[in-house]
Design an enzyme around this catalytic site. Structure first.
Site, short mmCIF file in Angstrom:
data_model
loop_
_atom_site.label_atom_id
_atom_site.label_comp_id
_atom_site.label_asym_id
_atom_site.label_seq_id
_atom_site.Cartn_x
_atom_site.Cartn_y
_atom_site.Cartn_z
N GLU A 60 36.35 38.04 39.59
CA GLU A 60 35.77 39.17 39.57
C GLU A 60 34.25 39.32 39.35
O GLU A 60 33.29 39.94 40.05
CB GLU A 60 36.62 40.12 38.92
CG GLU A 60 37.71 40.65 39.80
CD GLU A 60 38.87 39.56 39.59
OE1 GLU A 60 39.84 39.43 40.31
OE2 GLU A 60 38.90 38.97 38.53
N HIS A 129 48.30 46.37 37.22
CA HIS A 129 47.93 46.40 38.62
C HIS A 129 48.04 47.78 39.21
O HIS A 129 47.39 48.26 39.98
CB HIS A 129 48.84 45.90 39.48
CG HIS A 129 48.90 44.35 39.51
ND1 HIS A 129 49.20 43.40 38.46
CD2 HIS A 129 48.95 43.44 40.45
CE1 HIS A 129 49.00 42.30 38.55
NE2 HIS A 129 48.89 41.96 40.10
#
Length: 326
Positions: A60, A129
């Site tokens: 990321e 998540h």
């Protein structure tokens, strides 16, 4: 207007943006041939090519750095963080660079970056998540945070975000992706950023919510109507900056407020909304502000998710408390 799912509206917005502007690029983990883990970008690489829709490594921080670099060459990056719970790996790019660069360069540089990511519970995802982290990024000056609650807004707000020269964190509710359908206007259109929307008119109490909390609030409003309580539902849509004018208007209209968020009580942006109302509009209130939020714990494992998440019954109970206050 056609009836479409939330995720189909998101995909259509990206399709139209790619078609309209050759400088728009979409990238992230598995967004290419696979179309992303939720198929939000399904078919876009085949249509526009690997130079405009492409996969990145599972890093990321690299995705954020790439987006910043691309803006120096006049591209308009749309970067996907596969789940918003992974945002910690790219926080330096978002908070330390994207948020500051227009100020740092005295307005001579633009940061037309969209950070797309799904968030929220209801689908029993693994740990890290489903986290609701909008409160964290909403406290970063220079970052706009947008959280649509229905398909029509998902499309129009995403197109506005891609057109914006400011960085936008665009959060898509995971549970709503395929569970929510609605009428979506055809073709290219934009929905104004920084502007709330009255999702349901009412006169007795205002339920202020955003993102995944809005369908819960609307369901509660339907139940309350059976008891002759008219609830207005204000969908914030952009949670940073807040549309203070629309918040003030609904407070003045009903005099009673319940703030609803999917995030934990200590998280989200509910506390900020309540603070703004208390500071600016307290003389319009007829009762203390109510709040419905998830418990102050880390996000639970899937087995406990249904018990942990907010429900329409929670909103109904809090509204009854506020309406009956004297």
């Amino acid at each position: 207007m056609a009836t479409k799912s939330y995720i189909d509206a998101v995909r259509e917005a990206m399709d139209l943006a790619l078609e309209k502007d050759n400088d728009v690029l979409i990238f992230g983990e598995d967004v290419g041939k696979n179309g992303g883990v939720f198929r939000a970008t399904d078919g876009l690489q085949a249509k526009y090519g690997e130079d405009r829709v492409f996969n990145t490594p599972l890093a990321e921080s690299g995705i954020g750095g790439l987006a910043i670099g691309l803006t120096t060459q006049n591209y308009r990056p749309v970067m996907e963080i596969q789940f918003f719970g992974f945002v910690f790996e790219v926080m330096d790019s978002i908070a330390g660079q994207m948020a500051r660069n227009r100020f740092r360069f005295n307005g001579t540089r633009q940061m037309p970056i969209v950070v797309r990511a799904p968030y929220g519970g209801g689908t029993k995802t693994p740990e890290m998540h489903a986290d609701n982290l909008e409160g964290m990024v909403s406290q970063i000056p220079g970052i706009r945070v947008v959280m649509p609650a229905n398909p029509a807004d998902a499309k129009g707000l995403l197109l506005s975000a891609i057109e914006s020269n400011d960085p936008v964190v665009f959060l898509e509710n995971l549970h709503l992706y395929r569970s929510l359908k609605g009428e979506v206007p055809e073709g290219y259109y934009t929905t104004p950023l920084d502007k709330a929307s009255v999702a349901r008119e009412g006169s007795d109490v205002s339920i202020i919510s955003y993102g995944g909390g809005v369908p819960v609030a609307l369901k509660a409003a339907e139940t309350l109507a059976k008891s002759n309580i008219s609830a207005e539902v204000l969908d914030l849509r952009t949670v940073s900056p807040l549309d203070i004018e629309s918040i003030g208007a609904t407070v003045a209209k009903t005099g009673r407020v319940v703030v609803v968020q999917e995030a934990q009580r200590m998280a989200g942006i509910g506390a900020n909304v309540m603070s703004e109302i208390s500071e600016r509009f307290i003389l319009n209130l007829k009762a203390p502000i109510g709040r419905v939020a998830a418990p102050d714990s880390v996000y639970p494992f899937g087995q406990a998710e249904n018990d942990w998440m907010i429900k329409a019954d929670d909103v109904v109970a809090k509204v009854m408390e506020v309406v009956n206050y004297d």
